[in-house]
Structure formats: C-alpha cells, structure tokens
Design a protein around this motif. Structure first.
Motif, PDB file in Angstrom:
ATOM      1  N   UNK A 274       1.932   6.185  11.525  1.00 36.15           N
ATOM      2  CA  UNK A 274       1.916   5.845  12.956  1.00 36.15           C
ATOM      3  C   UNK A 274       0.903   6.679  13.736  1.00 36.15           C
ATOM      4  N   UNK A 275       0.512   7.834  13.193  1.00 40.21           N
ATOM      5  CA  UNK A 275      -0.451   8.688  13.885  1.00 40.21           C
ATOM      6  C   UNK A 275      -1.878   8.181  13.762  1.00 40.21           C
ATOM      7  N   UNK A 276      -2.125   7.247  12.840  1.00 36.82           N
ATOM      8  CA  UNK A 276      -3.482   6.751  12.630  1.00 36.82           C
ATOM      9  C   UNK A 276      -3.889   5.811  13.765  1.00 36.82           C
ATOM     10  N   UNK A 277      -5.084   5.971  14.301  1.00 35.53           N
ATOM     11  CA  UNK A 277      -5.526   5.111  15.402  1.00 35.53           C
ATOM     12  C   UNK A 277      -5.858   3.692  14.974  1.00 35.53           C
ATOM     13  N   UNK A 278      -6.085   3.474  13.681  1.00 39.04           N
ATOM     14  CA  UNK A 278      -6.417   2.133  13.173  1.00 39.04           C
ATOM     15  C   UNK A 278      -5.998   2.064  11.715  1.00 39.04           C
ATOM     16  N   UNK A 279      -5.690   0.864  11.216  1.00 32.52           N
ATOM     17  CA  UNK A 279      -5.204   0.738   9.834  1.00 32.52           C
ATOM     18  C   UNK A 279      -6.222   1.079   8.761  1.00 32.52           C
ATOM     19  N   UNK A 280      -7.519   1.161   9.111  1.00 28.86           N
ATOM     20  CA  UNK A 280      -8.526   1.447   8.096  1.00 28.86           C
ATOM     21  C   UNK A 280      -8.796   2.942   7.935  1.00 28.86           C
ATOM     22  N   UNK A 281      -8.052   3.787   8.649  1.00 32.40           N
ATOM     23  CA  UNK A 281      -8.239   5.235   8.527  1.00 32.40           C
ATOM     24  C   UNK A 281      -7.524   5.748   7.279  1.00 32.40           C
ATOM     25  N   UNK A 282      -7.955   6.911   6.804  1.00 28.13           N
ATOM     26  CA  UNK A 282      -7.424   7.468   5.568  1.00 28.13           C
ATOM     27  C   UNK A 282      -6.784   8.826   5.831  1.00 28.13           C
ATOM     28  N   UNK A 283      -5.626   9.051   5.205  1.00 28.33           N
ATOM     29  CA  UNK A 283      -4.953  10.352   5.257  1.00 28.33           C
ATOM     30  C   UNK A 283      -5.015  10.964   3.867  1.00 28.33           C
ATOM     31  N   UNK A 284      -5.577  12.148   3.769  1.00 27.56           N
ATOM     32  CA  UNK A 284      -5.615  12.853   2.487  1.00 27.56           C
ATOM     33  C   UNK A 284      -4.327  13.640   2.299  1.00 27.56           C
ATOM     34  N   UNK A 285      -3.764  13.555   1.101  1.00 29.00           N
ATOM     35  CA  UNK A 285      -2.536  14.264   0.747  1.00 29.00           C
ATOM     36  C   UNK A 285      -2.830  15.255  -0.364  1.00 29.00           C
ATOM     37  N   UNK A 286      -2.134  16.383  -0.364  1.00 30.26           N
ATOM     38  CA  UNK A 286      -2.441  17.463  -1.299  1.00 30.26           C
ATOM     39  C   UNK A 286      -1.709  17.406  -2.615  1.00 30.26           C
ATOM     40  N   UNK A 287      -1.327  16.234  -3.078  1.00 27.44           N
ATOM     41  CA  UNK A 287      -0.612  16.142  -4.359  1.00 27.44           C
ATOM     42  C   UNK A 287      -1.517  16.557  -5.519  1.00 27.44           C
ATOM     43  N   UNK A 288      -0.967  17.361  -6.422  1.00 27.51           N
ATOM     44  CA  UNK A 288      -1.718  17.861  -7.570  1.00 27.51           C
ATOM     45  C   UNK A 288      -1.205  17.231  -8.867  1.00 27.51           C
ATOM     46  N   UNK A 289      -1.805  17.640  -9.981  1.00 22.86           N
ATOM     47  CA  UNK A 289      -1.394  17.150 -11.287  1.00 22.86           C
ATOM     48  C   UNK A 289       0.070  17.492 -11.567  1.00 22.86           C
ATOM     49  N   UNK A 290       0.529  18.630 -11.065  1.00 19.81           N
ATOM     50  CA  UNK A 290       1.924  19.014 -11.262  1.00 19.81           C
ATOM     51  C   UNK A 290       2.863  18.062 -10.525  1.00 19.81           C
TER      52      UNK A 290
END
Length: 321
Positions: A117-133
C-alpha cells in the motif's frame, strides 16, 4: 582469485540484480524494506549505492508491528540508519497485527500489505533482505507441511512488487557487510523466541541437519528450490495453454480438460478459481474440483473458501458464489 569480502559480495549481488531487471528502474524510484537487522541494512547500503549510479531515488520503508514495547523507537532508529546508509528518504509504516494463523502469519500479512500500500504505483519494486538461509527455512516449512512443489520451490528472486537480490548469499554475508560498514544491527527478540516455528528451524533443525549431513544443507535446499521453481514455471506455461483452450466464457470445457495429466489440470483449475475470486485454496480443494473431471461419477458440487461452489453441468465446469 579468492572469494570476495562480505560487503563486496552483497554489493555485487544487488548490482547484478538491478542490472538484470533494468526496466523496474525506469520509474526513477526504488523501495527497500528495512527492519534494522543485518540483512536489510546491508541491502539498503548496497541498493542506494547501485541505484544512485542510475539516478534512481531510494526510499526505505520501515514497518512498526507494535508487538513489543519500544517498537516505535526501534522503527525510528532503523529509518535513521537507512538514511545514513544512503537512502534518500525513510518512512515508518505503523500496522496492527491481527487475524488468523498465529502471530507469525498475521505479522507477515500485515507487513506485506503495508509495504504494498505504500507504493505510489503498481510498477514500483520493493527490495527484501531475504538470504539463502531464509530460503532454506522456507523450503523446510513447505516440506514439513506437505504444501507441494509450489511451496517447496521457495521464494522467487523477482516476484513483483517484491525483489530479493540476496537469495544466493548466506546470512553471514550480510552480518559481515554490516561489520565492514561499522553498523550495529538491531536484533529482534522474536528471532530468539522458540515459540515461533521459524526460530526453531533456524536454531535447532538446520544446525542439526548441517551436523548430521556434514554441512552444506542450506545451500542444497536453496538449489532444490531453484530446480523446483524452474520445473513449476514450465508446468505453469503448459497449464496456461490448457486453460486457454478449455475456457468457454466463464466456464471450462470438460472434454478439453479430461485428456490432460492431472498435474496440469490442477494448475489450470487453480488459476481459473483464483481468477473467479476463490482464495485460500488447498491441495484438497483442488483435488476435489479435479475429481469433477478425472473421477466423474455424477457427484455434487464442491464447496470452496469464500462460500463458492464448483460444479459440473452438461460437460462444463462452473464456479459460483
């Protein structure tokens, strides 16, 4: 040449991820989810460094779940740290954690809703810090719950609006990167609370597997996820074509579905049912609907979550609220 140091490895992973997904940067904006932990802080620094070279603005999004005393201060500190690491802006998103499935599931749902909901438009990307673990833990959860190949295939590196540049790196890389940057990450008390399933997987199950199988388990689970993901994507392409041929308005032609392998039918049915508004589908639901095709004995309709019913009539499958 030897292995790169942790900070270089994180920066390279993010740089390569953004280079491969260049179209997602066309908006000139990039968002990073920040918790204050090592994974998200290392990611923020690397993302800001890579994005600024492309004149892309980086905004850190910090979710305050309000699950513990002092959470507002923790969120504010994380936002301030993100700015110091290069983010152009940082916003705190306050959520209320409630709903079914326990605290873990409810918090995850609230977090993802707030980020989206924080994204101003649906084509924006949010990076998440998930790792191999994290990927290894996800695969184990899927295996333990019998969730099928879609769940065991784990998290996708790019699953808009989510981007996960660090899935190939161990958690130790982000911890080492923070040490090189002179950053002291926040340690979430929930990450040591054995009441949570993921915590027990992380602290008890995976270390035991590493010991019994002589190491390399997390990497092996991540490879398994990648292989299954490729297989699943190939099957999804075939299932999409089957669904296209079977569609007859809002219904499906049983004669087209019947000759297809059950695995393809269930994938096609899943897409059809989701498109009709049915949610929280389980394997049992899909098998029951598929039985209207592959095990037809004149049986009645199948009840589905959300008060939907799938039924067969005159050689057609239909689903109605």
């Amino acid at each position: 040449m030897g292995s790169p140091d942790p900070l270089s490895a994180v920066r390279r992973a993010v740089r390569d991820f953004l280079a491969a997904g260049e179209p997602v940067l066309a908006s000139g904006e990039l968002f990073v989810a920040v918790s204050g932990g090592a994974d998200s802080l290392a990611l923020t620094e690397a993302a800001a460094r890579a994005a600024h070279r492309r004149d892309v603005r980086v905004t850190a999004l910090v979710v305050d779940h309000r699950l513990q005393e002092g959470s507002a201060e923790v969120a504010a500190t994380a936002a301030d740290m993100a700015r110091k690491l290069g983010a152009d802006d940082a916003r705190v998103l306050t959520v209320t954690v409630e709903g079914r499935g326990g605290v873990e599931a409810a918090a995850r749902g609230a977090r993802y809703r707030a980020l989206r909901e924080a994204l101003p438009a649906p084509d924006r990307l949010v990076l998440l810090g998930h790792t191999r673990d994290d990927q290894a833990e996800t695969v184990l959860l899927g295996l333990g719950r019998g969730s099928g190949p879609r769940s065991v295939s784990g998290m996708r590196p790019l699953d808009p609006p989510w981007g996960r540049p660090l899935l190939a790196l161990p958690r130790s890389a982000t911890e080492g990167a923070c040490a090189e940057l002179g950053v002291v990450p926040w340690t979430d008390p929930h990450n040591s609370d054995s009441r949570y399933t993921r915590v027990r997987l992380r602290r008890e199950v995976l270390p035991l597997l590493e010991d019994v199988l002589a190491g390399g388990v997390s990497a092996a689970l991540a490879r398994t996820a990648a292989q299954l993901r490729e297989d699943t994507e190939a099957l999804d392409v075939l299932a999409a074509e089957l669904l296209r041929r079977a569609r007859d308005g809002e219904t499906l032609d049983v004669d087209v579905l019947t000759p297809a392998p059950a695995a393809l039918r269930r994938r096609a049915l899943r897409t059809w049912l989701l498109g009709a508004g049915v949610r929280e589908l389980t394997d049992a639901h899909l098998r029951a609907v598929d039985a209207l095709v592959g095990e037809w004995r004149g049986q009645g309709g199948v009840w589905l979550p959300g008060n939907f019913e799938a039924r067969r009539s005159r050689g057609k499958l239909c689903v109605e609220a």
